[in-house]
Design a protein around this motif. Structure first.
Motif, mmCIF file in Angstrom:
data_model
loop_
_atom_site.group_PDB
_atom_site.id
_atom_site.type_symbol
_atom_site.label_atom_id
_atom_site.label_comp_id
_atom_site.label_asym_id
_atom_site.label_seq_id
_atom_site.Cartn_x
_atom_site.Cartn_y
_atom_site.Cartn_z
ATOM 1 N N ALA A 149 2.993 -86.018 -8.010
ATOM 2 C CA ALA A 149 3.395 -86.760 -6.816
ATOM 3 C C ALA A 149 3.578 -86.014 -5.555
ATOM 4 N N GLY A 150 4.045 -84.724 -5.754
ATOM 5 C CA GLY A 150 4.012 -83.877 -4.581
ATOM 6 C C GLY A 150 3.005 -83.484 -3.910
ATOM 7 N N ASP A 151 1.906 -83.342 -4.625
ATOM 8 C CA ASP A 151 0.804 -83.137 -4.148
ATOM 9 C C ASP A 151 0.322 -84.280 -3.394
ATOM 10 N N VAL A 152 0.198 -85.354 -3.741
ATOM 11 C CA VAL A 152 -0.239 -86.575 -3.145
ATOM 12 C C VAL A 152 0.485 -86.885 -1.935
ATOM 13 N N SER B 278 -2.463 -94.632 -4.509
ATOM 14 C CA SER B 278 -3.563 -93.549 -4.592
ATOM 15 C C SER B 278 -3.822 -93.297 -5.960
ATOM 16 N N LEU B 279 -2.769 -93.001 -6.942
ATOM 17 C CA LEU B 279 -2.922 -92.509 -8.209
ATOM 18 C C LEU B 279 -3.598 -93.591 -8.984
ATOM 19 N N GLU C 140 -9.319 -84.194 -14.095
ATOM 20 C CA GLU C 140 -8.169 -84.961 -13.645
ATOM 21 C C GLU C 140 -7.576 -84.358 -12.478
ATOM 22 N N ARG C 141 -7.569 -82.767 -12.362
ATOM 23 C CA ARG C 141 -7.192 -82.335 -11.145
ATOM 24 C C ARG C 141 -8.039 -82.656 -9.807
ATOM 25 N N LYS C 142 -9.431 -82.879 -10.042
ATOM 26 C CA LYS C 142 -10.073 -83.370 -9.069
ATOM 27 C C LYS C 142 -9.919 -84.702 -8.493
ATOM 28 N N ARG C 143 -9.366 -85.404 -9.685
ATOM 29 C CA ARG C 143 -8.837 -86.840 -9.282
ATOM 30 C C ARG C 143 -7.476 -86.931 -8.335
ATOM 31 N N VAL C 144 -6.820 -85.860 -8.887
ATOM 32 C CA VAL C 144 -5.583 -85.763 -8.047
ATOM 33 C C VAL C 144 -5.762 -85.191 -6.347
ATOM 34 N N ALA C 145 -6.647 -84.290 -6.257
ATOM 35 C CA ALA C 145 -7.083 -84.082 -5.078
ATOM 36 C C ALA C 145 -7.662 -85.074 -4.090
ATOM 37 N N LEU C 146 -8.489 -85.997 -4.933
ATOM 38 C CA LEU C 146 -8.962 -87.169 -4.233
ATOM 39 C C LEU C 146 -7.708 -88.195 -3.860
ATOM 40 N N ALA C 147 -6.765 -88.327 -4.805
ATOM 41 C CA ALA C 147 -5.700 -89.191 -4.467
ATOM 42 C C ALA C 147 -4.946 -88.679 -3.315
ATOM 43 N N SER C 148 -4.789 -87.233 -3.174
ATOM 44 C CA SER C 148 -4.069 -86.676 -2.128
ATOM 45 C C SER C 148 -4.598 -87.134 -0.709
ATOM 46 N N VAL C 149 -6.168 -87.152 -0.777
ATOM 47 C CA VAL C 149 -6.682 -87.528 0.427
ATOM 48 C C VAL C 149 -6.659 -89.164 1.032
ATOM 49 N N LEU C 150 -6.681 -90.054 -0.359
ATOM 50 C CA LEU C 150 -6.595 -91.415 -0.222
ATOM 51 C C LEU C 150 -5.380 -91.492 0.446
ATOM 52 N N ALA C 151 -4.433 -90.991 0.058
ATOM 53 C CA ALA C 151 -3.017 -91.437 0.275
ATOM 54 C C ALA C 151 -2.797 -91.254 1.761
ATOM 55 N N MET C 152 -3.824 -90.560 2.509
ATOM 56 C CA MET C 152 -3.637 -90.166 4.010
ATOM 57 C C MET C 152 -4.405 -91.296 5.008
ATOM 58 N N ARG D 11 7.403 -95.772 2.548
ATOM 59 C CA ARG D 11 5.755 -95.995 2.734
ATOM 60 C C ARG D 11 5.023 -94.898 1.928
ATOM 61 N N ILE D 12 5.438 -93.620 1.912
ATOM 62 C CA ILE D 12 4.848 -92.555 1.252
ATOM 63 C C ILE D 12 4.983 -92.688 -0.418
ATOM 64 N N ASP D 13 6.039 -93.423 -0.615
ATOM 65 C CA ASP D 13 6.008 -93.721 -2.330
ATOM 66 C C ASP D 13 4.854 -94.729 -2.593
ATOM 67 N N GLU D 14 4.845 -95.792 -1.716
ATOM 68 C CA GLU D 14 3.932 -96.856 -1.950
ATOM 69 C C GLU D 14 2.379 -96.261 -1.910
#
Length: 270
Positions: A96-99, A120-121, A141-153, A112-115
């Protein structure tokens, strides 16, 4: 948000010329796949879009901004970049910290960040992993975390560097779904990939690169029929296209539906 690249050249401090006069226009809301062997200049090109690299010669524009002189933090609001190696991107003690890092630095309200983090996750199949340390997860799975971190933006442009590497069939299907969803939302998706099947089936336009230059640029059926450019770039057409050629069929076959229909037609004509 349009991407405009004109006369782009880039020389590394070592003297290696990685880009040699690249011209590229990417319309807002399009899906562009960039293919070519290692060293073709693909990653160097897309790292100009968010300011990681600055042009040696030429210009790069993201919407009405020229990237030269712009901070990476500014460009991050317009271009979300998912690295090929997630370990270059992840740094927090929890998923969650990364995303949440991206939207927090863009000034998104905390509620809104929590949402965004949860949504994204969920989109990348990691719901419930928010408090997990990223390095307790597998590479895919780490690749998917990286993807989620961009989707959240929620950036208007999303760049994916080798998104299917290390993913199983379910992971690839998930990425395909996300590419479609981003396209439906009107966002631009640019992907670097060695996966020709993924490229042919999910992108409206394909660019072939070699030695820092663009050799071919167009619709997938046209580009994957350009044997001269593919040979120079040392890129093979997708599997179904190669099989269709082996069967003596004319035209370029890029997906299962088209292949099955052509096979059915050939059986009926016997």
């Amino acid at each position: 948000m349009k991407v405009s690249v004109h006369g782009l050249e880039f020389v590394y401090p070592s003297g290696v010329k990685a880009l040699d006069g690249v011209d590229l226009e990417v319309e807002s809301g399009s899906r562009l796949g960039i293919v070519g062997q290692n060293g073709a200049g693909k990653t160097t090109l897309v790292r100009h879009l968010n300011g990681i690299f600055q042009p040696t010669v030429g210009t790069v524009r993201i919407g009405d901004w020229e990237t030269r002189g712009r901070d990476i933090a500014d460009l991050a609001a317009r271009v979300g970049y998912v690295f090929q190696n997630p370990d270059e991107q992840l740094f927090a003690r929890t998923v969650a910290g990364d995303v949440s890092f991206g939207p927090r630095n863009l000034g998104v309200p905390p509620e809104r960040i929590d949402e965004l983090v949860n949504l994204s996750l969920e989109r990348v199949g990691l719901a419930g992993e928010g408090q997990t340390h990223p390095y307790h997860l597998s590479l895919s799975e780490r690749k998917r975390v990286a993807l989620a971190s961009v989707l959240a933006m929620n950036t208007p442009i999303v760049v994916l560097d080798e998104p299917t590497t290390g993913q199983d069939a379910r992971g690839v299907a998930m990425i395909e779904r996300i590419v479609r969803q981003l396209n439906e939302e009107g966002r631009t998706v640019i992907a670097i990939t060695h996966d020709m099947d993924f490229c042919a089936e999910n992108f409206d336009r394909v660019v072939v690169m070699a030695q820092g230059r663009i050799l071919a640029d167009g619709e997938p059926a046209d580009v994957f029929a350009n044997g001269e450019a593919l040979d120079e770039a040392r890129v093979e057409p997708p599997q179904l296209a190669r099989l269709a050629i082996a069967l003596g069929w004319t035209g370029t076959v890029l997906n299962v539906e088209t292949f099955v229909n052509r096979l059915r037609d050939s059986e009926r004509s016997r």
